[in-house]
Write an enzyme that holds these catalytic residues in place. Sequence first.
Site, PDB file in Angstrom:
ATOM      1  N   GLY A 199       0.878  -1.138   0.001  1.00  0.00           N
ATOM      2  CA  GLY A 199      -0.056   0.026   0.063  1.00  0.00           C
ATOM      3  C   GLY A 199       0.725   1.123   0.014  1.00  0.00           C
ATOM      4  N   GLY A 253       0.031   5.097  -1.106  1.00  0.00           N
ATOM      5  CA  GLY A 253      -0.969   5.919  -0.517  1.00  0.00           C
ATOM      6  C   GLY A 253      -0.354   7.221   0.206  1.00  0.00           C
ATOM      7  N   GLN A 254      -1.467   7.582   0.965  1.00  0.00           N
ATOM      8  CA  GLN A 254      -1.100   8.835   1.820  1.00  0.00           C
ATOM      9  C   GLN A 254       0.191   8.623   2.678  1.00  0.00           C
ATOM     10  OE1 GLN A 254      -4.031  10.453   4.495  1.00  0.00           O
ATOM     11  NE2 GLN A 254      -2.978  12.543   4.486  1.00  0.00           N
ATOM     12  N   ASP A 266       2.179  -1.940  -4.647  1.00  0.00           N
ATOM     13  CA  ASP A 266       0.840  -1.564  -4.247  1.00  0.00           C
ATOM     14  C   ASP A 266       0.271  -2.019  -5.527  1.00  0.00           C
ATOM     15  OD1 ASP A 266      -1.323   0.566  -4.501  1.00  0.00           O
ATOM     16  OD2 ASP A 266      -0.340   1.408  -2.972  1.00  0.00           O
ATOM     17  N   ASP A 323      -1.108  -7.179  -5.702  1.00  0.00           N
ATOM     18  CA  ASP A 323      -2.505  -7.155  -5.105  1.00  0.00           C
ATOM     19  C   ASP A 323      -2.362  -8.221  -3.668  1.00  0.00           C
ATOM     20  OD1 ASP A 323      -5.277  -7.651  -4.223  1.00  0.00           O
ATOM     21  OD2 ASP A 323      -5.859  -7.861  -6.231  1.00  0.00           O
ATOM     22  N   ILE A 324      -2.700  -7.511  -2.703  1.00  0.00           N
ATOM     23  CA  ILE A 324      -2.342  -8.039  -1.506  1.00  0.00           C
ATOM     24  C   ILE A 324      -3.529  -9.175  -1.307  1.00  0.00           C
ATOM     25  CG2 ILE A 324      -3.821  -6.489  -0.040  1.00  0.00           C
ATOM     26  CD1 ILE A 324      -0.927  -8.539   1.230  1.00  0.00           C
ATOM     27  N   TYR A 368     -15.538  -0.128   8.198  1.00  0.00           N
ATOM     28  CA  TYR A 368     -13.987   0.426   8.649  1.00  0.00           C
ATOM     29  C   TYR A 368     -13.730   0.192  10.085  1.00  0.00           C
ATOM     30  CZ  TYR A 368      -9.724   3.372   8.606  1.00  0.00           C
ATOM     31  OH  TYR A 368      -8.417   3.733   8.794  1.00  0.00           O
ATOM     32  N   LYS A 418     -11.181  -2.699  11.780  1.00  0.00           N
ATOM     33  CA  LYS A 418      -9.854  -2.272  12.664  1.00  0.00           C
ATOM     34  C   LYS A 418     -10.147  -2.850  14.068  1.00  0.00           C
ATOM     35  CE  LYS A 418      -7.542   0.427   9.570  1.00  0.00           C
ATOM     36  NZ  LYS A 418      -6.383  -0.113   9.194  1.00  0.00           N
TER      37      LYS A 418
HETATM   38  P1  NAD Z   1      -4.595   5.388   1.191  1.00  0.00           P
HETATM   39  O1  NAD Z   1      -6.110   5.038   0.868  1.00  0.00           O
HETATM   40  O2  NAD Z   1      -4.034   6.621   0.667  1.00  0.00           O
HETATM   41  O3  NAD Z   1      -3.540   4.204   0.664  1.00  0.00           O
HETATM   42  C1  NAD Z   1      -3.729   2.865   0.598  1.00  0.00           C
HETATM   43  C2  NAD Z   1      -2.962   2.148  -0.417  1.00  0.00           C
HETATM   44  O4  NAD Z   1      -3.414   0.707  -0.581  1.00  0.00           O
HETATM   45  C3  NAD Z   1      -3.454   2.794  -1.735  1.00  0.00           C
HETATM   46  O5  NAD Z   1      -2.189   3.368  -2.588  1.00  0.00           O
HETATM   47  C4  NAD Z   1      -4.005   1.761  -2.642  1.00  0.00           C
HETATM   48  O6  NAD Z   1      -3.690   1.657  -3.851  1.00  0.00           O
HETATM   49  C5  NAD Z   1      -3.452   0.552  -1.779  1.00  0.00           C
HETATM   50  N1  NAD Z   1      -4.512  -0.638  -2.169  1.00  0.00           N
HETATM   51  C6  NAD Z   1      -5.659  -0.792  -2.195  1.00  0.00           C
HETATM   52  N2  NAD Z   1      -5.929  -2.115  -2.373  1.00  0.00           N
HETATM   53  C7  NAD Z   1      -4.939  -2.760  -2.621  1.00  0.00           C
HETATM   54  C8  NAD Z   1      -4.494  -4.094  -2.668  1.00  0.00           C
HETATM   55  N3  NAD Z   1      -5.629  -4.999  -2.755  1.00  0.00           N
HETATM   56  N4  NAD Z   1      -3.601  -4.686  -2.880  1.00  0.00           N
HETATM   57  C9  NAD Z   1      -2.346  -3.590  -2.533  1.00  0.00           C
HETATM   58  N5  NAD Z   1      -2.447  -2.353  -2.409  1.00  0.00           N
HETATM   59  C10 NAD Z   1      -3.719  -1.938  -2.337  1.00  0.00           C
HETATM   60  O7  NAD Z   1      -4.677   4.770   2.773  1.00  0.00           O
HETATM   61  P2  NAD Z   1      -3.537   5.808   3.873  1.00  0.00           P
HETATM   62  O8  NAD Z   1      -3.967   6.909   4.385  1.00  0.00           O
HETATM   63  O9  NAD Z   1      -1.947   5.781   3.380  1.00  0.00           O
HETATM   64  O10 NAD Z   1      -3.555   4.562   4.946  1.00  0.00           O
HETATM   65  C11 NAD Z   1      -2.576   3.504   5.174  1.00  0.00           C
HETATM   66  C12 NAD Z   1      -3.543   2.722   6.434  1.00  0.00           C
HETATM   67  O11 NAD Z   1      -3.275   3.564   7.408  1.00  0.00           O
HETATM   68  C13 NAD Z   1      -4.657   2.245   6.289  1.00  0.00           C
HETATM   69  O12 NAD Z   1      -4.698   0.955   6.940  1.00  0.00           O
HETATM   70  C14 NAD Z   1      -5.482   2.921   7.091  1.00  0.00           C
HETATM   71  O13 NAD Z   1      -6.716   2.535   7.684  1.00  0.00           O
HETATM   72  C15 NAD Z   1      -4.813   3.707   8.338  1.00  0.00           C
HETATM   73  N6  NAD Z   1      -4.966   4.692   8.726  1.00  0.00           N
HETATM   74  C16 NAD Z   1      -4.938   5.954   8.166  1.00  0.00           C
HETATM   75  C17 NAD Z   1      -5.357   7.298   8.428  1.00  0.00           C
HETATM   76  C18 NAD Z   1      -5.290   8.244   7.421  1.00  0.00           C
HETATM   77  O14 NAD Z   1      -5.837   9.660   8.011  1.00  0.00           O
HETATM   78  N7  NAD Z   1      -4.607   8.344   6.317  1.00  0.00           N
HETATM   79  C19 NAD Z   1      -5.773   7.460   9.675  1.00  0.00           C
HETATM   80  C20 NAD Z   1      -6.016   6.039  10.407  1.00  0.00           C
HETATM   81  C21 NAD Z   1      -5.444   4.875   9.984  1.00  0.00           C
HETATM   82  N1  SER Z   2      -8.266   9.154   8.441  1.00  0.00           N
HETATM   83  C1  SER Z   2      -8.981   8.160   8.713  1.00  0.00           C
HETATM   84  C2  SER Z   2     -10.581   8.052   8.271  1.00  0.00           C
HETATM   85  O1  SER Z   2     -10.932   9.111   7.879  1.00  0.00           O
HETATM   86  C3  SER Z   2      -9.214   7.500  10.102  1.00  0.00           C
HETATM   87  O2  SER Z   2      -9.049   6.214  10.142  1.00  0.00           O
HETATM   88  O3  SER Z   2     -10.979   7.209   7.461  1.00  0.00           O
END
Ligand code: NAD
Ligand code: SER
Length: 317
Positions: free
Chosen positions: A10, A13-14, A36, A54-55, A144, A148
């Site tokens: 992943g 992503g962000q 990813d 793809d995970i 979601y 979690k």
């Molecule tokens: P994001 O959506 O920006 O990135 C997730 C990435 O996973 C994407 O690049 C997507 O292409 C990839 N992905 C989706 N399906 C996939 C698959 N089948 N195989 C491989 N890759 C795949 O999410 P993020 O913000 O980077 O969050 C990462 C983790 O942190 C997640 O578990 C999220 O729940 C957790 N999280 C994020 C936040 C936040 O504010 N960003 C807050 C709490 C928890």
């Molecule tokens: N930033 C995340 C969301 O809004 C919190 O896990 O889904």
Amino acid sequence: MTKDTILVIGASGQIGTELVTNLRAMYGNAHVVASDVKSATAEVMESGPFEQLDIMDESRLKEILDKYKVTQIYLLAALLSATAEKNIELGWALNMRSLSHVLDLARYGKIKKVYWPSSIAVFGPTTPSINTPQYTVMEPNTVYGISKQAGERWCEYYHHKFGVDVRSIRYPGLISWKAQPGGGTTDYAVHVFHEAIKHGKYESFLSENTTLPMMYMPDAIRATLELMEAPSEKVKIRSSYNVAGISFNPVEIANTIKGHLPEFEMTYKSDERQAIADSWPQSIDDTLAREHWGWKHEYDLKTIAEDMIINLKKQYK
Ligand code: NAD
Ligand code: SER
């Protein structure tokens, strides 16, 4: 001693966009494999190995682990809160199956250490919402949040039953400028900066007084790396740690942005994400993360806004 090799799943992503760069600085570019379903930023693609993965495809995952002799996995692939509500089957399947693949690999000795992020979404409307403690009522009402919470239970179970070294943080909403957020309820706090700079206005999908816990990405990355580098005996919680940064509502972030961009105008029109936000805590008590492995956030709303605006202005020029 052989050096660890890390697989980030992943990575586009962000969080992954910034985590990969930080891990490569620590472990060496060749020792951090980004993966990813979609390609990543040029910085991630060009600074070290990238594999399409793809995970859900367990055999492809094993192929990559063998190719690079991976010893640690950071599992970031997931559907976030708002996106998962629109596709509950995929949200549940992706969020749970990815974790069980990775935990099983650790259980059978294929990898040594796992990082998997949880979220403030594990809490729900019956949780005390101010200074939410580590241990409290947890009745999440989103797919979601349920995924979690179940994930946290599995992490703790695999640690106690099979000795798996799995570590986790309940991130608040994360604010960053390098990559766009991926479909969460806290995304407004990132979108607002982009729109303020591009168009001087933004319509918030959360109401004026919706206070949520938030954190700047450099703090989130540091928390992640500090937890992963901590000696095992200091990591006493194997479900997931509360960590706190700051809390604010849309009016407060709008006023802070106006301090830099006086013409900026914010309007408010709640959508379906309001109900999700209303079920989450307003602030988090992270005493145990501070006591166990020395966590302390650095950025407040003022310093976040300054850094976001400087970097996004450069990006849009
Ligand atoms: P994001 O959506 O920006 O990135 C997730 C990435 O996973 C994407 O690049 C997507 O292409 C990839 N992905 C989706 N399906 C996939 C698959 N089948 N195989 C491989 N890759 C795949 O999410 P993020 O913000 O980077 O969050 C990462 C983790 O942190 C997640 O578990 C999220 O729940 C957790 N999280 C994020 C936040 C936040 O504010 N960003 C807050 C709490 C928890
Ligand atoms: N930033 C995340 C969301 O809004 C919190 O896990 O889904």
